[in-house]
Design an enzyme around this catalytic site. Structure first.
Site, PDB file in Angstrom:
ATOM      1  N   SER A   1      -7.862  -6.789 -47.417  1.00 46.73           N
ATOM      2  CA  SER A   1      -7.321  -8.092 -47.795  1.00 46.73           C
ATOM      3  C   SER A   1      -8.427  -8.985 -48.366  1.00 46.73           C
ATOM      4  O   SER A   1      -9.039  -8.635 -49.360  1.00 46.73           O
ATOM      5  CB  SER A   1      -6.610  -8.728 -46.595  1.00 46.73           C
ATOM      6  OG  SER A   1      -5.807  -9.809 -46.983  1.00 46.73           O
TER       7      SER A   1
ATOM      8  N   ASP B   1       3.898  -4.131 -48.602  1.00 47.84           N
ATOM      9  CA  ASP B   1       2.955  -5.204 -48.261  1.00 47.84           C
ATOM     10  C   ASP B   1       3.624  -6.544 -48.552  1.00 47.84           C
ATOM     11  O   ASP B   1       3.920  -6.863 -49.698  1.00 47.84           O
ATOM     12  CB  ASP B   1       1.673  -5.049 -49.088  1.00 47.84           C
ATOM     13  CG  ASP B   1       0.563  -5.982 -48.649  1.00 47.84           C
ATOM     14  OD1 ASP B   1       0.857  -7.110 -48.203  1.00 47.84           O
ATOM     15  OD2 ASP B   1      -0.612  -5.583 -48.763  1.00 47.84           O
TER      16      ASP B   1
ATOM     17  N   HIS C   1       1.055  -4.886 -44.711  1.00 45.57           N
ATOM     18  CA  HIS C   1      -0.254  -5.394 -45.115  1.00 45.57           C
ATOM     19  C   HIS C   1      -1.371  -4.947 -44.174  1.00 45.57           C
ATOM     20  O   HIS C   1      -2.514  -4.789 -44.604  1.00 45.57           O
ATOM     21  CB  HIS C   1      -0.212  -6.922 -45.176  1.00 45.57           C
ATOM     22  CG  HIS C   1      -1.475  -7.548 -45.646  1.00 45.57           C
ATOM     23  ND1 HIS C   1      -1.913  -7.447 -46.951  1.00 45.57           N
ATOM     24  CD2 HIS C   1      -2.419  -8.271 -44.986  1.00 45.57           C
ATOM     25  CE1 HIS C   1      -3.067  -8.093 -47.083  1.00 45.57           C
ATOM     26  NE2 HIS C   1      -3.390  -8.592 -45.902  1.00 45.57           N
TER      27      HIS C   1
END
Length: 173
Positions: free
Chosen positions: A33, A121, A159
């Site tokens: 991320s 995600d 995610h």
């Protein structure tokens, strides 16, 4: 206060520490991320300023740059229609010196690059990972060094859970 350059400096110090203690072991940068921007920043800085190529970079749930990420994360969808959204939200990161330009960084890298993204995600759309992959593929002289792996939505990795996939160690090799 956290800053893009501060994060990069911290990872460089960690890299130096690990390199001094690892002998000839492989050292790769693995970013998830927000950390994907930090990983590409640091790999680029090592390459450009020290002439050192990290052994590999793995980007899990990445984005192209922080501005584009902000414009595409689902939570901002409701605010995108309001006047001033770009200035108040998207440009605020730039004014704070936060760019995390992975799209620019991968154009310079030459180390192996693996991009991982789950189709489900809900934080960073897979299209950002795909776009980053395409940017890298276009820039890399050796196209075989750039890989993109997507995980189907049916796995429910979203995610945060790509690292829980039991097949991941074999994919990273």
């Amino acid at each position: 206060h956290p800053s893009e350059s501060g994060f990069t400096t911290d990872v460089l110090a960690l890299y130096d520490w690990a390199k001094a203690r690892s002998g000839n072991s492989t050292i790769l940068f693995w970013g998830h991320s927000l950390g994907t921007g930090i990983a590409t920043n640091t790999a680029r800085k090592l390459q450009e300023e020290r002439g050192v190529q990290v052994d590999a970079v793995v980007l899990e749930s990445p984005y192209t740059n922080i501005r584009e990420a902000g414009a595409n994360i689902p939570i901002t969808k409701i605010y995108r229609q309001f006047p001033g959204f770009e200035y108040l939200i998207l440009d605020s990161m730039a004014r704070a010196g936060m760019f995390f330009s992975s799209d620019e960084n991968v154009k310079v890298l030459s180390c192996p690059l693996l991009i991982l993204h789950a189709e489900d995600d809900g934080v960073l759309p897979p299209k950002l990972g795909r776009k980053l992959y395409e940017t890298a593929r276009e820039a890399y002289k050796d196209k075989s060094k750039v890989k993109f792996i997507t995980f189907p939505a049916k796995l429910g990795l979203g995610h945060d859970f790509i690292s829980f996939n039991p097949e991941l160690p074999a994919l990273v090799k």
